[in-house]
Design an enzyme around this catalytic site. Structure first.
Site, PDB file in Angstrom:
ATOM      1  N   THR A   1       0.847  -1.198   0.000  1.00  0.00           N
ATOM      2  CA  THR A   1       0.000   0.000   0.000  1.00  0.00           C
ATOM      3  C   THR A   1       0.884   1.250   0.000  1.00  0.00           C
ATOM      4  O   THR A   1       2.007   1.220   0.498  1.00  0.00           O
ATOM      5  CB  THR A   1      -0.879  -0.034   1.261  1.00  0.00           C
ATOM      6  OG1 THR A   1      -1.855  -1.056   1.081  1.00  0.00           O
ATOM      7  CG2 THR A   1      -1.559   1.280   1.543  1.00  0.00           C
TER       8      THR A   1
ATOM      9  N   ARG B   1     -14.418  -7.499   0.420  1.00  0.00           N
ATOM     10  CA  ARG B   1     -13.580  -7.161   1.582  1.00  0.00           C
ATOM     11  C   ARG B   1     -12.986  -5.735   1.452  1.00  0.00           C
ATOM     12  O   ARG B   1     -12.478  -5.346   0.421  1.00  0.00           O
ATOM     13  CB  ARG B   1     -12.452  -8.186   1.698  1.00  0.00           C
ATOM     14  CG  ARG B   1     -11.494  -7.950   2.869  1.00  0.00           C
ATOM     15  CD  ARG B   1     -10.282  -7.137   2.495  1.00  0.00           C
ATOM     16  NE  ARG B   1      -9.326  -7.039   3.595  1.00  0.00           N
ATOM     17  CZ  ARG B   1      -8.264  -6.227   3.597  1.00  0.00           C
ATOM     18  NH1 ARG B   1      -8.024  -5.459   2.566  1.00  0.00           N
ATOM     19  NH2 ARG B   1      -7.444  -6.177   4.620  1.00  0.00           N
TER      20      ARG B   1
ATOM     21  N   GLY C   1     -10.322  -3.080   3.555  1.00  0.00           N
ATOM     22  CA  GLY C   1      -9.340  -3.002   4.635  1.00  0.00           C
ATOM     23  C   GLY C   1      -9.378  -1.659   5.346  1.00  0.00           C
ATOM     24  O   GLY C   1     -10.372  -0.931   5.311  1.00  0.00           O
ATOM     25  N   ASP C   2      -8.256  -1.333   5.976  1.00  0.00           N
ATOM     26  CA  ASP C   2      -8.178  -0.096   6.761  1.00  0.00           C
ATOM     27  C   ASP C   2      -7.935   1.141   5.898  1.00  0.00           C
ATOM     28  O   ASP C   2      -8.267   2.256   6.316  1.00  0.00           O
ATOM     29  CB  ASP C   2      -7.023  -0.210   7.771  1.00  0.00           C
ATOM     30  CG  ASP C   2      -5.684  -0.454   7.066  1.00  0.00           C
ATOM     31  OD1 ASP C   2      -5.618  -1.379   6.227  1.00  0.00           O
ATOM     32  OD2 ASP C   2      -4.721   0.286   7.346  1.00  0.00           O
TER      33      ASP C   2
ATOM     34  N   THR D   1       0.070   1.184   6.755  1.00  0.00           N
ATOM     35  CA  THR D   1       0.147   0.032   5.845  1.00  0.00           C
ATOM     36  C   THR D   1       0.328  -1.226   6.681  1.00  0.00           C
ATOM     37  O   THR D   1       1.102  -1.235   7.642  1.00  0.00           O
ATOM     38  CB  THR D   1       1.298   0.153   4.842  1.00  0.00           C
ATOM     39  OG1 THR D   1       1.409  -1.109   4.137  1.00  0.00           O
ATOM     40  CG2 THR D   1       2.625   0.469   5.509  1.00  0.00           C
ATOM     41  N   GLY D   2      -0.386  -2.265   6.333  1.00  0.00           N
ATOM     42  CA  GLY D   2      -0.266  -3.495   7.098  1.00  0.00           C
ATOM     43  C   GLY D   2      -1.517  -4.337   6.968  1.00  0.00           C
ATOM     44  O   GLY D   2      -2.349  -4.101   6.082  1.00  0.00           O
TER      45      GLY D   2
ATOM     46  N   GLY E   1      -4.852  -5.109   7.282  1.00  0.00           N
ATOM     47  CA  GLY E   1      -5.936  -4.164   7.528  1.00  0.00           C
ATOM     48  C   GLY E   1      -6.910  -4.539   8.623  1.00  0.00           C
ATOM     49  O   GLY E   1      -7.418  -3.676   9.346  1.00  0.00           O
TER      50      GLY E   1
HETATM   51  N1  ASP Z   1      -3.637  -2.168   4.718  1.00  0.00           N
HETATM   52  C1  ASP Z   1      -3.970  -2.717   3.415  1.00  0.00           C
HETATM   53  C2  ASP Z   1      -5.226  -3.532   3.538  1.00  0.00           C
HETATM   54  O1  ASP Z   1      -5.382  -4.237   4.512  1.00  0.00           O
HETATM   55  C3  ASP Z   1      -2.864  -3.581   2.878  1.00  0.00           C
HETATM   56  C4  ASP Z   1      -1.521  -2.928   2.801  1.00  0.00           C
HETATM   57  O2  ASP Z   1      -1.175  -2.126   3.662  1.00  0.00           O
HETATM   58  O3  ASP Z   1      -0.781  -3.196   1.853  1.00  0.00           O
HETATM   59  O4  ASP Z   1      -6.019  -3.495   2.633  1.00  0.00           O
END
Ligand code: ASP
Length: 372
Positions: A227, A255, A257-258, A278-279, A281
């Site tokens: 991300t 789905r 994410g965050d 980023t992580g 989510g």
């Molecule tokens: N945070 C993003 C998600 O969960 C993924 C990412 O950080 O690459 O959609």
């Protein structure tokens, strides 16, 4: 400047505004003053410019140096530098932090190296559903899109939601329709295709045949998120944050994410800080990561490094949440904590120190006059 408190910066800005007003009154009044005209208002103090700062990320995760060729690493570093240059040029010219955030994020959205825009991961069905959000710290204005499929720049779509709609978050076909109505560049979903992300999808599909309930961390130990995001401070003292993503490989059932969620993946408030995450989510949503970091700064008076450390290492990590954040505060301090082996990241702080790094032990910021 770098050690200046938020209160001190606010005070300095207020003093600068007061002096500007005073001089404007003096020079527009009919009173004849015994001075030779000085057309410019005096600077707030000793001609110092207000601080600017920028930080960017291109995703956190397991980044194994032994699997990274020097050429590939150079491409990542080059693109991170390009994104920093794009955002910082706007800040240096006196532009708004929102514009700097969008410019930096767009460079990364247009690169196949990152999981946003071109290079976004695939859904289980083999298409792309993109998420993005942004927030401005003076007004708390915010905009976001989730699950858009045909808009070239999701971060621009998020801006359109913020500025041209009465809403904060639009999703799915409706968000695509709205973005098109705003004249944003439209592309076929295949515009986001890349062979590397397709291979990642095939790998996850294969693993899930064995254990469909397995978490993504379990099925793909070398999981990389990818991300992208940016946070910035402009000369007016306003901080902004933005995040853009394709989500997680093989996501399904719509789905989300965050990243498009204000508070989880993105937050900005001039009273505390601006954060892009980023992580994994699902964890970032449940721990409300970006807003929690800002709340710790605001209510506990922590600096951003400590607030970020607490949330990423003391809260997320024990629960199994992997990832990281970039943070900037209104004094131009920058922090970039992550609990994975690497995070693609870059920053230029209030003292002009530029840093581009990938691994946890990459060298610290270099002096402003030392080329990267
Ligand atoms: N945070 C993003 C998600 O969960 C993924 C990412 O950080 O690459 O959609």
């Amino acid at each position: 400047m770098s050690n200046m408190s938020i209160d001190a910066v606010k005070h300095r800005r207020a003093f600068g505004r007061f002096m500007t007003l005073l001089w404007a009154l003096v020079f527009t009044s009919s009173v004849t003053l015994p001075v030779v005209a000085a057309p410019d208002a005096p600077a707030a103090d000793d001609g110092d410019e207000m601080p600017i700062a920028l930080a960017i990320h291109g995703g956190a995760g397991t980044i194994d140096p032994s699997r990274m060729t020097p050429e590939r690493e150079a491409r990542y570093r080059g693109k991170l530098n390009e994104a920093l240059d794009a955002g910082y040029a706007i800040l240096e010219a006196g532009g708004a932090s929102l514009d700097a955030v969008i410019a930096a994020v767009e460079v990364l959205e247009n690169s196949p190296l990152f999981n946003a825009g071109v290079g976004a991961v695939y859904t289980w069905e083999g298409s792309h559903e993109l998420d993005a959000s942004l927030m401005v710290g003076d007004s708390l204005a915010a905009g976001a899109v989730a699950g858009v499929k045909t808009i070239a720049s999701p971060i621009r779509a998020a801006r359109a939601v913020m500025e041209q709609s009465p809403h904060v978050l639009l999703s799915g076909d409706g968000a695509d329709t709205f973005a098109r109505s705003q004249g944003l560049v439209r592309v076929p979903n295949s515009h986001f295709d890349t062979p590397a992300r397709r291979e990642a999808l095939e790998r996850v599909r294969e693993e899930r045949k064995v254990d469909h309930s397995a978490s993504l961390d379990a099925v793909e130990p070398n999981w990389r998120f990818g991300t992208v995001g940016a946070v910035a401070l402009d000369r007016s003292g306003t901080i902004s944050a933005g995040t853009s993503t394709g989500g997680m490989t093989a996501k399904r059932w719509g789905r989300i994410g965050d990243s498009p969620l204000i508070g989880a993946g993105t937050y900005a408030d001039n009273r505390s800080c601006a954060v892009s995450a980023t992580g994994h989510g699902e964890y970032f949503i449940r721990f409300n990561v970006a807003a929690d970091i800002c709340a710790r700064v605001r209510y506990l008076n922590l600096d951003i490094a400590e607030a970020g450390r607490q949330v990423i290492f003391d809260e997320l990590k024990p629960a199994g949440g992997t990832g990281g954040v970039i943070i900037v505060d209104p004094t131009g301090q920058v922090a970039m904590p992550f609990n994975t082996s690497g995070m693609y990241r870059g920053s230029i702080d209030a003292s002009g120190n530029r840093r581009v790094a990938i691994y946890a032990d990459d060298p610290p910021a270099e002096a402003a006059d030392t080329p990267e």
